[in-house]
Design a protein around this motif. Structure first.
Motif, PDB file in Angstrom:
ATOM      1  N   TYR A 100       0.835  -1.207   0.000  1.00 27.36           N
ATOM      2  CA  TYR A 100       0.000   0.000   0.000  1.00 27.36           C
ATOM      3  C   TYR A 100       0.870   1.258   0.000  1.00 27.36           C
ATOM      4  CZ  TYR A 100      -2.788   3.829   1.814  1.00 27.36           C
ATOM      5  OH  TYR A 100      -3.379   5.062   1.993  1.00 27.36           O
ATOM      6  N   GLY A 101       1.791   1.343   0.958  1.00 32.20           N
ATOM      7  CA  GLY A 101       2.609   2.545   1.069  1.00 32.20           C
ATOM      8  C   GLY A 101       3.485   2.775  -0.147  1.00 32.20           C
ATOM      9  N   GLY A 102       4.109   1.696  -0.649  1.00 33.29           N
ATOM     10  CA  GLY A 102       4.980   1.844  -1.806  1.00 33.29           C
ATOM     11  C   GLY A 102       4.226   2.260  -3.057  1.00 33.29           C
ATOM     12  N   THR A 103       3.045   1.693  -3.266  1.00 36.55           N
ATOM     13  CA  THR A 103       2.266   2.044  -4.446  1.00 36.55           C
ATOM     14  C   THR A 103       1.753   3.478  -4.362  1.00 36.55           C
ATOM     15  OG1 THR A 103       1.559  -0.268  -4.595  1.00 36.55           O
ATOM     16  CG2 THR A 103       0.357   1.328  -5.913  1.00 36.55           C
ATOM     17  N   VAL A 104       1.339   3.902  -3.175  1.00 35.19           N
ATOM     18  CA  VAL A 104       0.891   5.283  -2.993  1.00 35.19           C
ATOM     19  C   VAL A 104       2.010   6.260  -3.358  1.00 35.19           C
ATOM     20  CG1 VAL A 104       0.372   6.994  -1.201  1.00 35.19           C
ATOM     21  CG2 VAL A 104      -0.961   4.908  -1.339  1.00 35.19           C
ATOM     22  N   ILE A 105       3.213   5.992  -2.874  1.00 31.40           N
ATOM     23  CA  ILE A 105       4.324   6.902  -3.136  1.00 31.40           C
ATOM     24  C   ILE A 105       4.726   6.869  -4.608  1.00 31.40           C
ATOM     25  CG2 ILE A 105       6.758   7.333  -2.613  1.00 31.40           C
ATOM     26  CD1 ILE A 105       6.199   6.426   0.230  1.00 31.40           C
ATOM     27  N   ALA A 194       9.502  11.305 -10.461  1.00 32.28           N
ATOM     28  CA  ALA A 194       8.874   9.976 -10.452  1.00 32.28           C
ATOM     29  C   ALA A 194       9.899   8.845 -10.534  1.00 32.28           C
ATOM     30  CB  ALA A 194       7.851   9.869 -11.578  1.00 32.28           C
ATOM     31  N   PRO A 195      10.828   8.847 -11.499  1.00 33.38           N
ATOM     32  CA  PRO A 195      11.822   7.755 -11.523  1.00 33.38           C
ATOM     33  C   PRO A 195      12.771   7.785 -10.334  1.00 33.38           C
ATOM     34  CG  PRO A 195      12.301   9.386 -13.224  1.00 33.38           C
ATOM     35  CD  PRO A 195      10.956   9.698 -12.698  1.00 33.38           C
ATOM     36  N   ILE A 196      13.070   8.973  -9.807  1.00 34.80           N
ATOM     37  CA  ILE A 196      13.930   9.049  -8.624  1.00 34.80           C
ATOM     38  C   ILE A 196      13.243   8.406  -7.432  1.00 34.80           C
ATOM     39  CG2 ILE A 196      14.938  10.643  -6.941  1.00 34.80           C
ATOM     40  CD1 ILE A 196      15.549  12.535  -9.244  1.00 34.80           C
ATOM     41  N   VAL A 197      11.961   8.713  -7.247  1.00 33.51           N
ATOM     42  CA  VAL A 197      11.202   8.140  -6.139  1.00 33.51           C
ATOM     43  C   VAL A 197      11.111   6.628  -6.274  1.00 33.51           C
ATOM     44  CG1 VAL A 197       8.896   8.002  -5.115  1.00 33.51           C
ATOM     45  CG2 VAL A 197       9.905  10.229  -5.620  1.00 33.51           C
ATOM     46  N   ALA A 198      10.874   6.131  -7.489  1.00 33.12           N
ATOM     47  CA  ALA A 198      10.789   4.691  -7.708  1.00 33.12           C
ATOM     48  C   ALA A 198      12.095   3.991  -7.344  1.00 33.12           C
ATOM     49  CB  ALA A 198      10.422   4.414  -9.166  1.00 33.12           C
ATOM     50  N   SER A 199      13.208   4.604  -7.677  1.00 29.06           N
ATOM     51  CA  SER A 199      14.505   4.017  -7.330  1.00 29.06           C
ATOM     52  C   SER A 199      14.736   4.027  -5.823  1.00 29.06           C
ATOM     53  CB  SER A 199      15.628   4.781  -8.033  1.00 29.06           C
ATOM     54  OG  SER A 199      15.479   4.718  -9.441  1.00 29.06           O
ATOM     55  N   LEU A 200      14.366   5.126  -5.173  1.00 27.07           N
ATOM     56  CA  LEU A 200      14.537   5.218  -3.723  1.00 27.07           C
ATOM     57  C   LEU A 200      13.664   4.200  -2.988  1.00 27.07           C
ATOM     58  CD1 LEU A 200      14.700   9.089  -3.155  1.00 27.07           C
ATOM     59  CD2 LEU A 200      16.580   7.450  -3.011  1.00 27.07           C
ATOM     60  N   MET A 201      12.462   3.964  -3.498  1.00 23.79           N
ATOM     61  CA  MET A 201      11.578   3.007  -2.848  1.00 23.79           C
ATOM     62  C   MET A 201      12.137   1.592  -2.920  1.00 23.79           C
ATOM     63  SD  MET A 201       9.285   4.680  -1.391  1.00 23.79           S
ATOM     64  CE  MET A 201       8.314   3.281  -0.854  1.00 23.79           C
ATOM     65  N   GLN A 202      12.835   1.270  -3.999  1.00 22.93           N
ATOM     66  CA  GLN A 202      13.471  -0.042  -4.087  1.00 22.93           C
ATOM     67  C   GLN A 202      14.551  -0.194  -3.026  1.00 22.93           C
ATOM     68  OE1 GLN A 202      14.878  -0.483  -8.108  1.00 22.93           O
ATOM     69  NE2 GLN A 202      12.833  -0.755  -8.959  1.00 22.93           N
ATOM     70  N   ILE A 203      15.289   0.883  -2.771  1.00 28.23           N
ATOM     71  CA  ILE A 203      16.328   0.833  -1.744  1.00 28.23           C
ATOM     72  C   ILE A 203      15.704   0.700  -0.364  1.00 28.23           C
ATOM     73  CG2 ILE A 203      18.213   2.121  -0.681  1.00 28.23           C
ATOM     74  CD1 ILE A 203      18.721   3.412  -3.413  1.00 28.23           C
ATOM     75  N   PHE A 204      14.671   1.499  -0.087  1.00 25.03           N
ATOM     76  CA  PHE A 204      14.028   1.465   1.220  1.00 25.03           C
ATOM     77  C   PHE A 204      13.366   0.120   1.486  1.00 25.03           C
ATOM     78  CE2 PHE A 204      14.156   6.179   1.357  1.00 25.03           C
ATOM     79  CZ  PHE A 204      14.603   6.332   2.663  1.00 25.03           C
ATOM     80  N   PHE A 205      12.939  -0.577   0.443  1.00 28.78           N
ATOM     81  CA  PHE A 205      12.317  -1.880   0.638  1.00 28.78           C
ATOM     82  C   PHE A 205      13.276  -2.861   1.304  1.00 28.78           C
ATOM     83  CE2 PHE A 205      11.496  -6.197  -0.981  1.00 28.78           C
ATOM     84  CZ  PHE A 205      10.232  -6.409  -0.458  1.00 28.78           C
ATOM     85  N   PHE A 206      14.551  -2.770   0.965  1.00 31.31           N
ATOM     86  CA  PHE A 206      15.531  -3.716   1.505  1.00 31.31           C
ATOM     87  C   PHE A 206      16.127  -3.241   2.833  1.00 31.31           C
ATOM     88  CE2 PHE A 206      15.556  -4.767  -3.059  1.00 31.31           C
ATOM     89  CZ  PHE A 206      15.337  -6.127  -2.976  1.00 31.31           C
ATOM     90  N   VAL A 207      16.203  -1.927   3.053  1.00 28.77           N
ATOM     91  CA  VAL A 207      16.794  -1.445   4.300  1.00 28.77           C
ATOM     92  C   VAL A 207      15.755  -1.296   5.404  1.00 28.77           C
ATOM     93  CG1 VAL A 207      18.611  -0.236   3.041  1.00 28.77           C
ATOM     94  CG2 VAL A 207      16.534   1.005   3.690  1.00 28.77           C
ATOM     95  N   THR A 208      14.474  -1.358   5.070  1.00 27.78           N
ATOM     96  CA  THR A 208      13.409  -1.289   6.064  1.00 27.78           C
ATOM     97  C   THR A 208      13.014  -2.711   6.461  1.00 27.78           C
ATOM     98  OG1 THR A 208      12.594   0.759   5.055  1.00 27.78           O
ATOM     99  CG2 THR A 208      11.092  -0.397   6.522  1.00 27.78           C
ATOM    100  N   PRO A 209      12.725  -2.963   7.736  1.00 29.25           N
ATOM    101  CA  PRO A 209      12.311  -4.317   8.171  1.00 29.25           C
ATOM    102  C   PRO A 209      10.973  -4.729   7.576  1.00 29.25           C
ATOM    103  CG  PRO A 209      13.041  -3.009  10.045  1.00 29.25           C
ATOM    104  CD  PRO A 209      12.905  -2.066   8.888  1.00 29.25           C
TER     105      PRO A 209
END
Length: 279
Positions: A100-105, A194-209
């Motif tokens: 939910y959160g990732g898709t919203v962002i 938009a592409p910057i945010v998408a790249s950052l979300m991929q990073i946060f997916f792995f560094v967030t529990p």
């Protein structure tokens, strides 16, 4: 009397300043709230159009989530040497909430540019497409929660302190609205957002529990609170998993949220009227 009417302005073209910007922004929010039933309809139509002609329709959302959770649960449970009875409920809930959160962002970056024709054809509140994105993703979240309910039932996981969701869920909704406004306005002005945010979300997916538990970090766990996603995720996830939320996690979640609200409010007051020209 005629001379007085001649001097009265028919249309004021002077730019808004100070409290005028705040009043205009507040009027836009009230207009979007009045059109909330329209946002609900548009959000539901988005899902129907995406799966039009499909046999299962929106149930594909649930099926794809179930397959992903099953595959990731076995693989990462083996890699992390974790008991599947404890890991699968954690993973299923984490994946659904992060979805939910990732898709919203990710949707926020193009929330206004995808509605260019609508903004150019009529005068609508800026907050209307924002509410549409929230409604669409909430409906997807409800579809995916079916998987969580099934996993919880299989492994006999019972939520505790559910009353805390009365506070955490509104925080999520307000955060969703503000982050869509913030990223959406920046995305309308700068198309690289938009592409910057998408790249950052991929990073946060792995560094967030999300796919790993916070307990795996033995030293420096307090630095997880600097991650804006972890405390917000934890205030919803922990009660549903039958755990209690540490007060410091609530403090971090509210601190990140207040900062987001203030930043979004300031930019919304200053940039709201420029969005139709940028897109």
């Amino acid at each position: 009397m005629e001379d007085m009417n001649a001097r009265s302005p028919v249309l004021t073209l002077e730019p808004l300043r100070g409290w005028g910007l705040v009043r205009a922004a507040w009027s836009d929010l009230r207009g979007g709230l009045r059109l909330l039933p329209l946002a609900v309809t548009l959000g539901w139509l988005d899902i129907k159009m995406r799966y039009r002609g499909s046999i299962l329709g929106p149930l594909w959302l649930t099926l794809s989530t179930a397959v992903m959770i099953g595959a990731m649960g076995v693989v990462y449970g083996y890699l992390f040497h974790m008991d599947l009875k404890a890991y699968l409920p954690f993973l299923s809930l984490s994946i659904v909430l992060w979805g939910y959160g990732g898709t919203v962002i990710n949707d926020a970056g193009t929330v206004f540019t995808q509605n260019t024709s609508l903004f150019h054809s009529m005068r609508i509140p800026v907050s209307l497409p924002v509410a549409q994105v929230i409604v669409r993703n909430l409906l997807i979240l409800l579809h995916n929660m079916v998987v969580v309910v099934v996993v919880f039932a299989v492994f006999h996981v019972w939520p505790q302190n559910v009353w805390s969701l009365l506070f955490s869920l509104p925080v999520w909704i307000v955060d969703s609205f503000c982050v869509i406004l913030l990223i959406g306005m920046l995305g309308a002005r700068f198309r690289d957002i938009a592409p910057i945010v998408a790249s950052l979300m991929q990073i946060f997916f792995f560094v967030t529990p999300v796919i790993w538990k916070p307990e795996l970090i033995t030293t420096g766990r307090k630095y997880l609170l600097l991650d804006p996603f972890y405390p917000l995720l934890e205030i919803v996830r922990a009660p549903l998993l039958g755990q209690t939320v540490d007060p410091v996690v609530w403090e971090a979640a509210l601190g990140h949220s207040v900062l987001l609200w203030v930043l979004a409010a300031v930019l919304f007051c200053r940039m709201r009227s420029r969005i139709p020209y940028w897109i």
